[in-house]
Design a protein around this motif. Structure first.
Motif, PDB file in Angstrom:
ATOM      1  N   ASN A   1       0.929  -1.253   0.438  1.00 40.05           N
ATOM      2  CA  ASN A   1       0.215  -0.184  -0.097  1.00 40.05           C
ATOM      3  C   ASN A   1       0.822   1.420   0.309  1.00 40.05           C
ATOM      4  O   ASN A   1      -0.112   2.286  -0.250  1.00 40.05           O
ATOM      5  N   LEU A   2       2.395   1.207   0.252  1.00 39.49           N
ATOM      6  CA  LEU A   2       3.303   1.927   0.653  1.00 39.49           C
ATOM      7  C   LEU A   2       4.208   2.522  -0.693  1.00 39.49           C
ATOM      8  O   LEU A   2       4.597   2.752  -1.502  1.00 39.49           O
ATOM      9  N   ASP A   3       5.085   1.332  -0.231  1.00 40.14           N
ATOM     10  CA  ASP A   3       6.680   1.626  -1.023  1.00 40.14           C
ATOM     11  C   ASP A   3       5.950   1.170  -2.409  1.00 40.14           C
ATOM     12  O   ASP A   3       6.757   1.450  -3.135  1.00 40.14           O
ATOM     13  N   LEU A   4       4.765  -0.005  -2.971  1.00 39.36           N
ATOM     14  CA  LEU A   4       4.812  -0.514  -4.454  1.00 39.36           C
ATOM     15  C   LEU A   4       4.234   0.796  -5.070  1.00 39.36           C
ATOM     16  O   LEU A   4       4.998   1.155  -6.054  1.00 39.36           O
ATOM     17  N   PRO A   5       3.442   2.102  -4.791  1.00 48.04           N
ATOM     18  CA  PRO A   5       2.903   3.042  -5.305  1.00 48.04           C
ATOM     19  C   PRO A   5       4.021   3.646  -5.318  1.00 48.04           C
ATOM     20  O   PRO A   5       4.388   4.138  -7.328  1.00 48.04           O
ATOM     21  N   VAL A   6       4.859   4.116  -4.714  1.00 47.90           N
ATOM     22  CA  VAL A   6       6.214   4.851  -5.319  1.00 47.90           C
ATOM     23  C   VAL A   6       7.433   4.808  -5.409  1.00 47.90           C
ATOM     24  O   VAL A   6       7.946   5.187  -6.392  1.00 47.90           O
ATOM     25  N   VAL A   7       7.383   3.109  -5.273  1.00 42.56           N
ATOM     26  CA  VAL A   7       8.440   2.611  -6.928  1.00 42.56           C
ATOM     27  C   VAL A   7       8.771   2.611  -7.737  1.00 42.56           C
ATOM     28  O   VAL A   7       9.068   3.106  -8.739  1.00 42.56           O
ATOM     29  N   CYS A   8       6.800   2.361  -8.057  1.00 40.58           N
ATOM     30  CA  CYS A   8       6.715   2.669  -9.771  1.00 40.58           C
ATOM     31  C   CYS A   8       6.063   3.848  -9.907  1.00 40.58           C
ATOM     32  O   CYS A   8       7.627   4.152 -11.441  1.00 40.58           O
TER      33      CYS A   8
END
Length: 253
Positions: free
Chosen positions: A115-122
């Motif tokens: 919920n936090l890391d994945l969208p930021v990295v993408c």
């Protein structure tokens, strides 16, 4: 335990996760629960890259490394007395407590990471309209996760017998009992990634804080689900007889 890690490729991620699991085994730390699950999923993703499943395998390797680095940075900040994001603080703090059941520990880590890391990295890897070129490979991960989580269900049935037995009757009780669904989370993460990719830096910072607050709120629900689920958790907890190290070895399988 070593200092901060920095992965460049998916092979680096596997090596670093191996280190976290081994450190946790030596220390008898529940921190290794999520790391062991994460490593099993990463093994499956690496296999998919080697088999040419993705449109851009090299990009997926770099994305996987950048994604994992968010986790490693949060873990290193926690261990050194720093302040990782709210959602990761909740997950790591829970590893010092005996009350959460195994599936709660796993859900807390998955929640913060998706919920936090994945969208930021993408969004950072594929800014602007480039984010749309990532969609197919992003969605292909869902199939890999389905297989990996199916394997986890088998292990949970051994480590948490009542949860496994109830799951057969009620269907994916682990998702219902902690109010967390991985597919739904990944779908929401994609929408957040598209939003972030098209924002200016100042707006991105505000959105990332909002995502952390959202993930932190979900973490609180995972730890304290609404009535009558706490009673079910008490029953599940009573059947989880394996110690931390035994549980880690089973998850690391």
């Amino acid at each position: 335990m070593t200092g901060p890690r920095r992965a460049e490729t998916i092979d680096d991620v596997l090596e670093a996760l191996r280190e976290v699991v081994d450190d946790s085994l030596a220390a008898g730390s529940r921190v290794g629960y999520f790391a062991a699950l994460y490593r099993q999923v990463t093994v499956a993703v690496a296999r998919g890259i080697d088999e040419g499943v993705f449109d851009d395998g090299e990009r997926m390797s770099r994305l996987d490394a950048a994604f994992a680095n968010r986790y490693f940075e949060a873990l290193d900040a926690w261990r050194s007395g720093g302040r990782p994001s709210r959602s990761w603080r909740t997950a790591f703090r829970a590893t010092d407590e005996e009350r959460p059941v195994l599936v709660q520990h796993l859900a807390l880590g998955v929640n913060a990471h998706i919920n936090l890391d994945l969208p930021v990295v993408c969004a950072r890897m594929c800014p602007g309209d480039a984010i749309m070129g990532l969609r197919r490979d992003f969605d292909l991960i869902n199939g890999i996760l389905t297989v990996a989580l199916g394997d986890l269900q088998t292990r949970l049935a051994v480590l948490s017998p009542l949860l496994g037995a109830l799951d057969v009757v009620l269907g994916r009780l682990d998702e219902e009992i902690v109010g967390f669904n991985v597919r739904k989370a990944r779908s929401e993460a994609w929408d957040a990634a598209v939003l972030l990719a098209r924002q200016e830096p100042e707006a991105q910072e505000a959105t990332e804080k909002m995502l952390d607050r959202y993930a932190s709120g979900l973490a609180r629900v995972v730890l304290a689900p609404p009535f009558p689920l706490p009673a079910a958790l008490d029953l599940v907890r009573a059947t989880e007889r394996a110690g931390v190290q035994e549980t880690l070895r089973a998850l690391d399988g």
